[in-house]
Design a protein around this motif. Structure first.
Motif, PDB file in Angstrom:
ATOM      1  N   PHE A  47      46.401  16.947  30.244  1.00 20.45           N
ATOM      2  CA  PHE A  47      45.184  16.171  30.070  1.00 20.45           C
ATOM      3  C   PHE A  47      45.464  15.021  29.119  1.00 20.45           C
ATOM      4  CE2 PHE A  47      44.818  19.789  27.188  1.00 20.45           C
ATOM      5  CZ  PHE A  47      44.416  19.234  25.986  1.00 20.45           C
ATOM      6  N   VAL A  48      44.602  14.024  29.190  1.00 23.63           N
ATOM      7  CA  VAL A  48      44.751  12.814  28.388  1.00 23.63           C
ATOM      8  C   VAL A  48      43.529  12.688  27.505  1.00 23.63           C
ATOM      9  CG1 VAL A  48      44.942  10.303  28.502  1.00 23.63           C
ATOM     10  CG2 VAL A  48      46.129  11.706  30.174  1.00 23.63           C
ATOM     11  N   VAL A  49      43.761  12.397  26.238  1.00 26.17           N
ATOM     12  CA  VAL A  49      42.665  12.249  25.281  1.00 26.17           C
ATOM     13  C   VAL A  49      42.709  10.825  24.736  1.00 26.17           C
ATOM     14  CG1 VAL A  49      41.682  13.084  23.110  1.00 26.17           C
ATOM     15  CG2 VAL A  49      42.845  14.681  24.649  1.00 26.17           C
ATOM     16  N   GLN A  50      41.566  10.155  24.784  1.00 25.71           N
ATOM     17  CA  GLN A  50      41.453   8.809  24.226  1.00 25.71           C
ATOM     18  C   GLN A  50      40.824   8.930  22.842  1.00 25.71           C
ATOM     19  OE1 GLN A  50      42.717   6.208  25.802  1.00 25.71           O
ATOM     20  NE2 GLN A  50      43.183   7.413  27.616  1.00 25.71           N
ATOM     21  N   VAL A  51      41.499   8.377  21.832  1.00 27.10           N
ATOM     22  CA  VAL A  51      40.986   8.388  20.468  1.00 27.10           C
ATOM     23  C   VAL A  51      41.129   6.996  19.865  1.00 27.10           C
ATOM     24  CG1 VAL A  51      41.521  10.828  20.043  1.00 27.10           C
ATOM     25  CG2 VAL A  51      43.187   9.087  19.438  1.00 27.10           C
ATOM     26  N   CYS A  52      40.303   6.726  18.882  1.00 25.25           N
ATOM     27  CA  CYS A  52      40.451   5.524  18.070  1.00 25.25           C
ATOM     28  C   CYS A  52      40.615   5.979  16.627  1.00 25.25           C
ATOM     29  CB  CYS A  52      39.257   4.590  18.213  1.00 25.25           C
ATOM     30  SG  CYS A  52      39.241   3.746  19.791  1.00 25.25           S
ATOM     31  N   VAL A  53      41.643   5.450  15.976  1.00 23.00           N
ATOM     32  CA  VAL A  53      41.942   5.792  14.591  1.00 23.00           C
ATOM     33  C   VAL A  53      41.873   4.501  13.792  1.00 23.00           C
ATOM     34  CG1 VAL A  53      43.644   6.789  13.022  1.00 23.00           C
ATOM     35  CG2 VAL A  53      43.488   7.625  15.378  1.00 23.00           C
ATOM     36  N   ALA A  61      48.805  12.009  25.341  1.00 19.57           N
ATOM     37  CA  ALA A  61      49.231  12.606  26.601  1.00 19.57           C
ATOM     38  C   ALA A  61      49.609  14.049  26.286  1.00 19.57           C
ATOM     39  CB  ALA A  61      50.412  11.842  27.180  1.00 19.57           C
ATOM     40  N   CYS A  62      48.788  14.991  26.727  1.00 18.80           N
ATOM     41  CA  CYS A  62      48.932  16.389  26.321  1.00 18.80           C
ATOM     42  C   CYS A  62      49.468  17.254  27.454  1.00 18.80           C
ATOM     43  CB  CYS A  62      47.582  16.935  25.883  1.00 18.80           C
ATOM     44  SG  CYS A  62      46.820  15.978  24.556  1.00 18.80           S
ATOM     45  N   LYS A  63      50.402  18.124  27.107  1.00 19.93           N
ATOM     46  CA  LYS A  63      50.918  19.129  28.030  1.00 19.93           C
ATOM     47  C   LYS A  63      50.653  20.496  27.407  1.00 19.93           C
ATOM     48  CE  LYS A  63      54.506  16.574  30.402  1.00 19.93           C
ATOM     49  NZ  LYS A  63      53.903  16.541  31.718  1.00 19.93           N
ATOM     50  N   ALA A  84      56.810   8.899  31.395  1.00 15.68           N
ATOM     51  CA  ALA A  84      56.420   7.854  30.444  1.00 15.68           C
ATOM     52  C   ALA A  84      55.699   6.689  31.117  1.00 15.68           C
ATOM     53  CB  ALA A  84      57.638   7.355  29.683  1.00 15.68           C
ATOM     54  N   ALA A  85      56.112   6.306  32.306  1.00 10.78           N
ATOM     55  CA  ALA A  85      55.501   5.166  32.997  1.00 10.78           C
ATOM     56  C   ALA A  85      54.059   5.443  33.426  1.00 10.78           C
ATOM     57  CB  ALA A  85      56.335   4.798  34.213  1.00 10.78           C
ATOM     58  N   ARG A  86      53.687   6.710  33.546  1.00  9.03           N
ATOM     59  CA  ARG A  86      52.311   7.040  33.951  1.00  9.03           C
ATOM     60  C   ARG A  86      51.304   6.827  32.832  1.00  9.03           C
ATOM     61  NH1 ARG A  86      50.896  12.330  36.438  1.00  9.03           N
ATOM     62  NH2 ARG A  86      51.769  13.228  34.565  1.00  9.03           N
ATOM     63  N   PHE A  87      51.792   6.635  31.608  1.00 13.37           N
ATOM     64  CA  PHE A  87      50.910   6.502  30.455  1.00 13.37           C
ATOM     65  C   PHE A  87      51.142   5.154  29.778  1.00 13.37           C
ATOM     66  CE2 PHE A  87      51.930  11.070  30.869  1.00 13.37           C
ATOM     67  CZ  PHE A  87      50.657  11.557  31.114  1.00 13.37           C
ATOM     68  N   PRO A  88      50.504   4.100  30.269  1.00 14.67           N
ATOM     69  CA  PRO A  88      50.707   2.782  29.649  1.00 14.67           C
ATOM     70  C   PRO A  88      50.005   2.694  28.292  1.00 14.67           C
ATOM     71  CG  PRO A  88      49.032   2.663  31.351  1.00 14.67           C
ATOM     72  CD  PRO A  88      49.576   4.066  31.381  1.00 14.67           C
ATOM     73  N   GLY A  89      50.454   1.755  27.483  1.00 14.40           N
ATOM     74  CA  GLY A  89      49.816   1.520  26.188  1.00 14.40           C
ATOM     75  C   GLY A  89      50.408   2.353  25.077  1.00 14.40           C
ATOM     76  N   ASP A  90      49.630   2.499  24.022  1.00 17.22           N
ATOM     77  CA  ASP A  90      50.060   3.219  22.833  1.00 17.22           C
ATOM     78  C   ASP A  90      49.835   4.718  23.049  1.00 17.22           C
ATOM     79  OD1 ASP A  90      50.989   3.691  20.313  1.00 17.22           O
ATOM     80  OD2 ASP A  90      49.363   2.655  19.276  1.00 17.22           O
TER      81      ASP A  90
END
Length: 142
Positions: A47-53, A61-63, A84-90
């Motif tokens: 699953f993918v979690v979007q956060v702002c810090v 990007a969680c496994k 890695a290419a499936r997860f663009p950005g930071d």
């Protein structure tokens, strides 16, 4: 069927463990959690979690692995490299498991991968913010 139920329960517990760690820091804003389907069903739940810090947005990007043995974690780390290419950005890779052996934790640290387990241990680098937790509980071999 039983493995699907186990997988769903494991994924739910993993999300709960990660969000509990993230909510302990008031400077982290949880934006959303998205389940990812993997084309290869032999792979762990993702699953993918979007956060702002502190105003800077990041993707976790969680496994989720069923155990915290070094061999299993090593496999997940290889998958992160392949994906890695499936997860663009930071992107911050994170391994989540019911428990993590000391060897598995060291593998995560050396590969700059965050980790969270169900025994209240965590290590996440989110830009300028570091979250580190260590519990005194010990995993018992079955």
């Amino acid at each position: 069927m039983k493995s699907m139920i186990m997988s769903n329960e494991l994924a739910s517990r993993a999300k709960e463990a990660l969000t509990a760690v993230l909510r302990q820091a008031s400077t982290i804003e949880l934006r959303g959690i998205e389940e990812r389907r993997t084309p290869d069903l032999s792979r762990q739940t993702e699953f993918v979690v979007q956060v702002c810090v502190l105003g800077r947005c990041k993707t976790l990007a969680c496994k989720v692995t069923p155990n915290g043995e070094a061999r299993t974690v090593s496999k997940s780390l290889r998958e992160f490299e392949e994906d890695a290419a499936r997860f663009p950005g930071d992107v911050v890779p994170v391994i989540i498991a019911p428990w993590l052996s000391p060897e598995a934790r060291e593998l995560c640290i050396s590969s700059k991968t965050g980790f969270v387990d169900f025994e209240d241990n965590a290590r996440l680098m989110l830009g300028d913010m570091f979250i580190g937790k260590r519990s005194l509980k010990r995993h018992r071999s079955e």
